[in-house]
Design an enzyme around this catalytic site. Structure first.
Site, mmCIF file in Angstrom:
data_model
loop_
_atom_site.group_PDB
_atom_site.id
_atom_site.type_symbol
_atom_site.label_atom_id
_atom_site.label_comp_id
_atom_site.label_asym_id
_atom_site.label_seq_id
_atom_site.Cartn_x
_atom_site.Cartn_y
_atom_site.Cartn_z
ATOM 1 N N ASP A 145 60.132 95.721 89.299
ATOM 2 C CA ASP A 145 60.971 95.568 88.113
ATOM 3 C C ASP A 145 62.142 94.604 88.336
ATOM 4 O OD1 ASP A 145 61.748 96.899 85.433
ATOM 5 O OD2 ASP A 145 63.588 97.102 86.578
ATOM 6 N N GLU A 199 57.865 91.300 88.051
ATOM 7 C CA GLU A 199 58.403 91.049 86.709
ATOM 8 C C GLU A 199 59.553 90.055 86.845
ATOM 9 O OE1 GLU A 199 60.522 93.213 82.908
ATOM 10 O OE2 GLU A 199 61.368 93.338 84.898
HETATM 11 C C1 NOJ Z 1 62.717 95.695 82.983
HETATM 12 C C2 NOJ Z 1 61.932 96.824 82.411
HETATM 13 O O1 NOJ Z 1 60.692 96.355 82.028
HETATM 14 C C3 NOJ Z 1 62.745 97.376 81.265
HETATM 15 O O2 NOJ Z 1 62.027 98.296 80.507
HETATM 16 C C4 NOJ Z 1 63.986 97.992 81.827
HETATM 17 O O3 NOJ Z 1 64.805 98.430 80.788
HETATM 18 C C5 NOJ Z 1 64.747 96.991 82.686
HETATM 19 N N1 NOJ Z 1 63.897 96.234 83.552
HETATM 20 C C6 NOJ Z 1 65.750 97.700 83.534
HETATM 21 O O4 NOJ Z 1 65.098 98.404 84.556
#
Ligand code: NOJ
Ligand code: MG
Length: 592
Positions: free
Chosen positions: A220, A287
């Site tokens: 993430d 991500e």
């Molecule tokens: C990216 C995640 O996909 C999202 O859902 C989240 O709110 C933020 N990162 C913070 O972790």
């Protein structure tokens, strides 16, 4: 030197035991990954929130659907301010999702069905309820520098940095009398990755879940891992829109060069573990919403950055050439020999079927026909759409709550997170609760798995036909890729080996019938056969496609398969080989 064969045997055995092997390298190539948002998939205990037992009970769905790997959005213990992306214990399961035993059962069942499970790793921040943070507030021992603390400017925060979720990225803590950084919610303090102890903690977390048997991680918010110059302001970007975060150029809070080596250090852990335990290679999906250059770099550090370009760079107004550019720029940019990937949606972005009204199948076809990994967000296989009428009172997403009553709808991610629509009965078969955590989309009586399984044509039928083709076609597994635009409106994608060609044609025109002649590009190939056609196209599976005269209605897409005229399709070749083999045996036996 060796006294006996026995000693030689023992030595060989020892060598084999010491030197492990990483198995199934790159198993993810051609695999369909499916993202489950656990709160919304299946509720087994009727509290209105999905859970692990619910997922386990539904694992067969993935086998039937041709999915190979499942990514679970966070299941760790969490106060659920950001629905699991605010973790208070990296090594436990939140009770709303069940117990560790439930997770182990899920893994066992998934393995038995041949499904891979990957977890969400959330390294950038913890919940403010994590004990590390509590200790850090009190400056206890090693925890003092686990987070990013800075002195304010008088009563003001250390600098102008903004949170992705709105407002300042700094929050004052009166006990420590300092400000802490939170790039997301104020209940999600950023960890300090310049501290080796923090890096160590995350390695331990990774190992913990590897020991449980997971096949890898989706990581993430990677670009946010490091920050620098805590006292300096970020410059303005010149962008003026409703979303305050865009107004700054995030030169100190994103894409710092150290990020890549940290990712590489995780690759080393994954490899060492797989090597020592003779397991399959572990996958790491990153991500990163970043420039193409910064995104692609992750490939060189042992990971696969998600390709979000169909989400960020295309809309329903885009023509075929926009899609061609997205595909070609990714394919050109990725390092030679690396595996491409195509993401259509996720829990943060509007659903594919809503972003491309009437063209959901087209998008699924793209993801499935292009080479590499296809990523499906839960519900895409049945064409679920955003639930846009969620009221302020029903709103759950912190991003929307922070935006306030007036603006919540433009920011809310709730519309894309509503429960999966299994069938047409109560709560779409998701739960027996009186109230589900988010309302169910009212279209569930028509858009649901069971109905779509029985309909003659449906998004689910399209999805299944595509995964079936993907799992059986060598052209899709190993074939070359050509992309072109025909007559301005038609996107043409060809995957070809010398034995087989699979072609995808998408007519992007909203009103013009498309005419295509492919005799020149498919010289030596016989007429094709439609394998998949978009819903409403009036075209049937197995219908013949005459290469010199292909006609595609507006907004329609087809996938067809063709074989060279000189060569028979693979299955005939295989049966011919069997006959020849049997005959040779007969002749040899007779001759004897
Ligand atoms: C990216 C995640 O996909 C999202 O859902 C989240 O709110 C933020 N990162 C913070 O972790
Ligand atoms: Mg950070």
């Amino acid at each position: 030197m060796f006294k006996s064969r026995y000693h030689i045997f023992l030595s060989l055995l020892a060598v084999t035991l010491i030197s492990g092997e990483i198995l199934d390298r790159g198993w993810w190539n051609h695999t369909v990954f499916y993202q489950i948002y656990p709160r919304s998939f299946m509720d087994s205990d009727d509290d209105g929130v999905g859970d692990l037992k619910g997922i386990t009970n539904k694992l067969e769905h993935f086998v039937t659907s041709g999915v190979g790997a499942i990514w679970l959005s966070p299941i760790n213990r969490s106060p659920m301010v950001d629905f699991g992306y605010d973790i208070s214990d990296f090594k436990d399961v939140d009770k709303i999702f069940g117990t560790m035993t439930d997770f182990e059962n899920l893994l066992t069942r998934a393995k038995a069905l041949g499904l891979r499970i990957i977890l969400d790793l959330v390294p950038n921040h913890t919940s403010d309820e994590h004990y590390w943070f509590k200790e850090s507030i009190n400056r206890t021992g090693k925890y003092e520098h686990y987070y990013i603390w800075a002195d304010g400017k008088g009563k003001l925060p250390p600098n102008n940095w903004l949170s992705v979720f709105g407002g300042s990225a700094w929050e004052y803590n009166s006990i420590r009398n300092q400000w802490y950084l939170h790039q997301f919610h104020k209940k999600q303090p950023d960890l300090n990755y310049t501290n080796p102890e923090v890096q160590e903690e995350m390695k331990e977390t990774i190992l913990y879940w590897l020991r449980k048997g997971v096949d890898g991680f989706r990581v993430d918010a990677v670009p946010h891992l490091f920050e620098t110059n805590y006292t300096l302001d970020e410059p303005t970007s010149g962008i003026e829109d409703d979303y305050e975060y865009d107004s700054l150029n995030h030169i100190f809070t994103t894409d710092q060069p150290e990020t890549y080596n940290l990712v590489l250090s995780w690759r080393k852990i994954l490899d060492e573990y797989a090597y020592q335990h003779n397991t399959s290679e572990k996958v790491m999906l990153i991500e990163a919403y970043a420039t193409l250059e910064n995104t692609i770099k992750y490939y060189n550090y042992g990971s696969i950055p998600f390709n979000f370009y169909f989400i960020t760079n295309a809309t329903d107004a885009s023509d075929a050439s926009v899609f061609k550019d997205i595909i070609e720029s990714w394919m050109k940019a990725i390092p030679k020999g690396s595996i491409a990937n195509w993401v259509m949606g996720n829990h943060d972005r509007n659903r594919t079927a809503s972003r491309f009204p009437g063209m959901a199948d087209q998008m699924t076809m793209l993801a499935m026909i292009l080479p590499g990994v296809a990523v499906t967000y839960y519900g895409e296989e049945i064409g679920m759409v955003d639930k846009t009428d969620i009221t302020w009172e029903e709103t759950q997403d912190p991003l929307a709550c922070n935006a306030g009553r007036e603006k919540y709808q433009s920011r809310s991610r709730d519309p894309v997170r509503t429960p999966f629509q299994w069938h047409f009965q109560r709560n779409a078969g998701f739960s027996n609760a009186n109230k589900t955590w988010l309302p169910i989309h009212e279209n569930y009586t028509i858009t649901n798995l069971i109905v779509e399984q029985y309909q003659n044509e449906s998004h689910y039928k399209v999805y299944r036909a595509l995964t079936t083709l993907r799992n059986t076609s060598d052209a899709l597994k190993f074939g070359s890729l050509s992309v072109d635009v025909i007559n301005n409106n038609i996107l043409y994608i060809l995957r070809k080996t010398s034995e087989e060609a699979v072609t995808l044609l998408i007519n992007f025109s909203k009103d013009k019938q498309g005419k295509v002649d492919l005799t020149r590009v498919l010289t030596g190939f016989k007429n094709g056969v439609i394998k998949v056609a978009s819903v409403g196209s009036k075209l049937r599976q197995n219908q013949t496609v005459e290469l010199n005269n292909i006609s595609i209605p507006p907004k329609v897409s087809i996938v067809f398969q063709a074989y060279p005229s000189s060569k028979a399709p693979a299955e005939y070749v295989a049966s011919l080989q069997t006959i020849i083999l049997a005959l040779s045996f007969l002749i040899i036996t007779l001759y004897k």
